[in-house]
Scaffold this motif. Structure first.
Motif, PDB file in Angstrom:
ATOM      1  N   GLU A 170       3.313   9.174 -13.000  1.00  0.00           N
ATOM      2  CA  GLU A 170       4.247   8.951 -11.889  1.00  0.00           C
ATOM      3  C   GLU A 170       3.782   7.788 -11.020  1.00  0.00           C
ATOM      4  OE1 GLU A 170       6.177  12.658 -10.234  1.00  0.00           O
ATOM      5  OE2 GLU A 170       4.449  13.597 -11.214  1.00  0.00           O
ATOM      6  N   THR A 171       3.480   6.674 -11.683  1.00  0.00           N
ATOM      7  CA  THR A 171       2.970   5.503 -10.983  1.00  0.00           C
ATOM      8  C   THR A 171       3.971   4.908  -9.993  1.00  0.00           C
ATOM      9  OG1 THR A 171       3.733   4.019 -12.757  1.00  0.00           O
ATOM     10  CG2 THR A 171       1.495   4.870 -12.928  1.00  0.00           C
ATOM     11  N   ASP A 172       5.250   5.222 -10.182  1.00  0.00           N
ATOM     12  CA  ASP A 172       6.247   4.691  -9.257  1.00  0.00           C
ATOM     13  C   ASP A 172       5.980   5.160  -7.825  1.00  0.00           C
ATOM     14  OD1 ASP A 172       7.020   7.246 -10.521  1.00  0.00           O
ATOM     15  OD2 ASP A 172       8.727   7.167  -9.148  1.00  0.00           O
ATOM     16  N   ILE A 176       3.899   1.114  -8.745  1.00  0.00           N
ATOM     17  CA  ILE A 176       3.593   0.469 -10.026  1.00  0.00           C
ATOM     18  C   ILE A 176       4.721   0.743 -11.011  1.00  0.00           C
ATOM     19  CG2 ILE A 176       2.028   0.365 -12.000  1.00  0.00           C
ATOM     20  CD1 ILE A 176      -0.227   1.256 -10.211  1.00  0.00           C
ATOM     21  N   SER A 177       5.193  -0.319 -11.649  1.00  0.00           N
ATOM     22  CA  SER A 177       6.193  -0.192 -12.701  1.00  0.00           C
ATOM     23  C   SER A 177       5.666  -0.857 -13.967  1.00  0.00           C
ATOM     24  CB  SER A 177       7.515  -0.830 -12.269  1.00  0.00           C
ATOM     25  OG  SER A 177       7.331  -2.203 -11.978  1.00  0.00           O
ATOM     26  N   VAL A 178       6.394  -0.685 -15.064  1.00  0.00           N
ATOM     27  CA  VAL A 178       5.990  -1.272 -16.347  1.00  0.00           C
ATOM     28  C   VAL A 178       7.135  -2.129 -16.859  1.00  0.00           C
ATOM     29  CG1 VAL A 178       5.170  -0.818 -18.685  1.00  0.00           C
ATOM     30  CG2 VAL A 178       4.561   0.757 -16.835  1.00  0.00           C
ATOM     31  N   THR A 179       6.831  -3.361 -17.243  1.00  0.00           N
ATOM     32  CA  THR A 179       7.850  -4.278 -17.726  1.00  0.00           C
ATOM     33  C   THR A 179       8.253  -3.939 -19.162  1.00  0.00           C
ATOM     34  OG1 THR A 179       6.346  -5.911 -18.707  1.00  0.00           O
ATOM     35  CG2 THR A 179       6.749  -6.078 -16.331  1.00  0.00           C
ATOM     36  N   ASP A 180       9.289  -4.577 -19.639  1.00  0.00           N
ATOM     37  CA  ASP A 180       9.732  -4.365 -21.016  1.00  0.00           C
ATOM     38  C   ASP A 180       8.690  -4.830 -22.026  1.00  0.00           C
ATOM     39  OD1 ASP A 180      12.091  -3.286 -20.137  1.00  0.00           O
ATOM     40  OD2 ASP A 180      13.213  -5.169 -20.263  1.00  0.00           O
ATOM     41  N   HIS A 181       7.735  -5.642 -21.572  1.00  0.00           N
ATOM     42  CA  HIS A 181       6.666  -6.122 -22.456  1.00  0.00           C
ATOM     43  C   HIS A 181       5.381  -5.311 -22.266  1.00  0.00           C
ATOM     44  CE1 HIS A 181       9.077  -9.522 -23.755  1.00  0.00           C
ATOM     45  NE2 HIS A 181       9.357  -9.787 -22.489  1.00  0.00           N
ATOM     46  N   SER A 182       5.527  -4.128 -21.653  1.00  0.00           N
ATOM     47  CA  SER A 182       4.404  -3.186 -21.487  1.00  0.00           C
ATOM     48  C   SER A 182       3.325  -3.690 -20.546  1.00  0.00           C
ATOM     49  CB  SER A 182       3.774  -2.840 -22.851  1.00  0.00           C
ATOM     50  OG  SER A 182       4.741  -2.278 -23.716  1.00  0.00           O
ATOM     51  N   MET A 183       3.705  -4.568 -19.624  1.00  0.00           N
ATOM     52  CA  MET A 183       2.771  -5.055 -18.621  1.00  0.00           C
ATOM     53  C   MET A 183       2.988  -4.310 -17.313  1.00  0.00           C
ATOM     54  SD  MET A 183       1.110  -7.323 -20.319  1.00  0.00           S
ATOM     55  CE  MET A 183       0.208  -8.189 -19.022  1.00  0.00           C
ATOM     56  N   LEU A 184       1.890  -4.039 -16.604  1.00  0.00           N
ATOM     57  CA  LEU A 184       1.995  -3.366 -15.323  1.00  0.00           C
ATOM     58  C   LEU A 184       2.417  -4.349 -14.234  1.00  0.00           C
ATOM     59  CD1 LEU A 184      -1.271  -1.200 -15.395  1.00  0.00           C
ATOM     60  CD2 LEU A 184       1.062  -0.427 -15.805  1.00  0.00           C
TER      61      LEU A 184
END
Length: 220
Positions: A170-172, A176-184
């Motif tokens: 539950e990083t939100d 913190i979110s995660v991009t479509d390329h799996s980057m934080l």
């Protein structure tokens, strides 16, 4: 779940310079710029963390939660083979340091940009160490021991697991979110899993030994 509003009083200069690829003994070493970057990074950092302990099935490699998470990759499964619970964690120092670093690069102040970026990376790792130690202390209260933390992208645990892993943490809740390329995002963030068990755990290896990116310039 516990939140962690960490405090950063200093930044490890040696580690920061390693990330920046700078030699403090070089004749043109920019000592004043290093000092300024540390001061600015400490002022801009917004340290936040989150962690929780969840049941884990080592035979199936499943972390229990609101939605169970299947761990893929031999390295992470082996790492947690004696654990029946895990702590999942995430930390970030926010994106203000990164914005300042990007601004410095855009305006041709490359040394300042590089140093700010290195300071932010160092601060993020220090914050992760703080949360890691907190988890260790909590486990010790119950007579349990912890394994060293393991992040998506280490060994053969694919970095593409990042989005589902961030969801179970539950990083939100700490931005913190995660991009479509799996980057934080913010980029200066870390997620990790820590095995917890009654067994004696092995000591942590050098961090770079757990990473599969053998061409990384920071590897040692």
């Amino acid at each position: 779940m516990p939140f962690y509003n960490g405090t950063l009083f200093t930044i490890d200069r040696k580690e920061m310079l390693r990330y920046a690829g700078m030699n403090p003994k070089a004749p043109d070493f920019p000592k004043e710029k290093v000092d300024e970057a540390i001061e600015e990074a400490l002022a801009l950092a917004e340290p936040r963390g989150i962690w929780k302990v969840l049941p884990y099935d080592p035979e199936k490699g499943i972390v229990q939660g609101k939605s169970p998470l299947l761990l893929t990759g031999n390295s992470i499964r082996h790492h947690l083979s004696s654990s029946f619970s895990v702590a999942v964690m995430a930390v970030t120092v926010g994106d203000e340091i990164e914005k300042a670093s990007d601004d410095a690069f855009r305006n041709g102040r490359y040394v300042e940009g590089l140093l700010l970026d290195a300071a932010a990376t160092t601060a993020t790792e220090h914050l992760a160490d703080q949360v890691d130690r907190l988890i260790q202390k909590e486990a010790e209260k119950d007579g349990q021991k912890t394994a060293w933390r393991f992040s998506p992208g280490y060994g053969d645990w694919p970095v593409t697991a990042q989005k589902e892993f961030a969801r179970i943490i539950e990083t939100d809740q700490i931005g913190i979110s995660v991009t479509d390329h799996s980057m934080l995002f913010p980029r200066k963030s870390v997620t990790a899993i820590i095995g917890i068990s009654k067994c004696s755990q092995r000591p942590a290896p050098a961090k770079c030994r757990t990473c599969s990116l053998v061409t990384c310039p920071f590897r040692h």
